[in-house]
Design an enzyme around this catalytic site. Structure first.
Site, PDB file in Angstrom:
ATOM      1  N   LYS A  19      82.666  -6.483 -18.278  1.00  0.00           N
ATOM      2  CA  LYS A  19      81.575  -7.102 -19.006  1.00  0.00           C
ATOM      3  C   LYS A  19      81.787  -6.985 -20.518  1.00  0.00           C
ATOM      4  CE  LYS A  19      76.577  -6.868 -19.727  1.00  0.00           C
ATOM      5  NZ  LYS A  19      75.325  -6.173 -19.387  1.00  0.00           N
ATOM      6  N   ASN A  67      76.205 -25.823 -16.354  1.00  0.00           N
ATOM      7  CA  ASN A  67      75.308 -26.856 -16.866  1.00  0.00           C
ATOM      8  C   ASN A  67      74.078 -26.948 -15.978  1.00  0.00           C
ATOM      9  OD1 ASN A  67      75.981 -28.707 -14.614  1.00  0.00           O
ATOM     10  ND2 ASN A  67      77.979 -28.795 -15.629  1.00  0.00           N
TER      11      ASN A  67
END
Length: 411
Positions: free
Chosen positions: A290, A211
């Protein structure tokens, strides 16, 4: 109720360019619930008007020892007895000299001799005058007579010099006043644990959920707590901020790591403040490699699971090891409603609520406003703190927390 409601401060303002700072000092003391009456020397009135300080204090400003109306009832003695504390800000070299020699040649010096209240001074003068041996002798004598001091600071001066002699900023002067009335045991040997910043929840070795929290509020709280003399443990998510002086810092990355550190440090602590913006969910199974974007796939499905509720778990600790628990609530609507719900649902002692829907937001900014809600023996009490620098807001929150710890509710 404000933390120092009813405390009576007699503010003496003497001649100096720093007299303009006395206006903000009055405002800060009044915000804390204190009653303020002002006495000005003749010279002070050349720098700021009595009407200005009267409007801010809500009380008539006294300027003369020989005031027929006041002296009919021995007004200077009544005023001396009224004060719980005499604060002089600014205090000039001339005033220090007269007080050191026991003179009572105007109203302010007379009140200082006639009062048994604690006395605090914020000196303000040219750096050469401050360093002069005569001023230093007067400083020593006044200290022996029981005067306490805040400042002076060093830096640029109105005359163009650089050095010690600047009057301390109003916030520092107000904090010195608060310390006079705050029980010493509330900060001495007190252990305060604070969480700050965001957490990061990995999706794969490259990406994560997080965030916008900068950690500025939590770090400001840690700095303010350390200034009280408390032992401060700061559990920090990944931020780009220096560790405040006197603070022990523990770096973590994920919510699970923060949860573990919080449990270890909070047990037996006096106050726990959960200021971190903890990510509510994490990937159930982060990818080992990934995650690739394939041409024939237009969407990606992630399975998220709840992170541990750090603040609720600390609040649920057994009473023998449970600290006073303070949480934060960043809301975009119905701030008070959600804050009251969170206080009750998570078993907190106090909550600090922010409205992050306002222009400019809260995350990353240097200013903030807050609405405080805390438990009292009779139910709940609340207070609104206006938008202000986070450092000043943090000092107010720490003061409320210490008062709550000392009194069971803010006095």
């Amino acid at each position: 109720m404000p933390p120092f409601a009813g405390k009576r401060i007699l503010l003496g303002v003497s001649a100096g360019i720093a007299a303009y700072k006395s206006a903000l000092i009055i405002r800060l003391l009044k915000q804390a619930g204190m009653e303020v009456r002002v006495v000005m020397t003749d010279g002070a009135q050349a720098f700021i008007t009595p009407l200005t300080l009267q409007a801010l204090s809500g009380e008539p400003v006294r300027t003369s020892l020989l005031d027929p109306g006041a002296e009919a009832g021995m007004g200077h003695i009544e005023l001396a007895r009224w004060a719980d504390l005499i604060l002089i800000a600014p205090g000039t070299a001339d005033l220090m000299a007269r007080l050191a020699h026991g003179m009572a040649d105007d109203l302010l010096t007379t009140l200082c001799l006639a009062s048994e209240a604690p006395r605090l001074m914020a000196p303000a003068m040219n750096q050469v005058m401050w360093r002069h041996p005569a001023t230093q002798r007067n400083l020593e004598q006044l200290s022996r007579d029981g005067w306490q001091w805040v400042g002076p600071d060093a830096g640029d001066q109105a005359c163009g010099d650089i050095g010690p002699g600047r009057m301390s900023e109003p916030e520092a002067v107000a904090e010195a006043v608060f310390k006079v009335f705050r029980p010493a045991q509330t900060s001495r040997s007190c252990h305060i644990v604070i969480t700050a910043g965001p957490t990061r929840e990995p999706l794969d070795p490259v990406r994560y959920l997080s965030n916008h929290s900068s950690g500025k509020m939590g770090y400001a709280l840690a700095h303010a707590a350390a200034r009280t003399g408390a032992r401060v443990s700061l559990i920090s998510g990944p931020v780009n901020l220096p560790t405040p002086a006197g603070v022990e810092r523990f770096d973590v990355d994920s919510a699970a790591q923060m949860h573990s550190a919080a449990h270890r440090l909070a047990q037996g602590a006096d106050i726990f403040i959960g200021c971190a913006a903890v990510v509510d969910f994490r990937a159930e199974a982060p990818a080992e490699h990934k995650i690739k974007k394939h041409q024939n796939e237009d969407s990606l499905t992630l399975i998220l699971v709840k992170n541990p509720d750090i603040i609720a778990d600390i609040a649920a600790l057994p009473s023998a090891s449970r600290p006073l628990v303070i949480g934060f609530a960043a809301e975009t609507r119905d701030v008070e409603h959600y804050a009251r719900d969170k206080l009750a649902r998570k078993g907190l002692d106090m909550i600090v609520a922010n409205d992050i829907s306002q222009a400019g937001g809260v995350f990353g900014s240097d200013d903030n406003a807050a609405w405080l809600l805390w438990k009292t023996p009779d139910g709940q009490a609340s207070e609104s703190l206006p938008s202000q620098p986070k450092a000043r807001l943090a000092s107010d929150i720490i003061q409320r927390a210490l008062d709550l710890l000392a009194f069971g509710e803010t006095p």
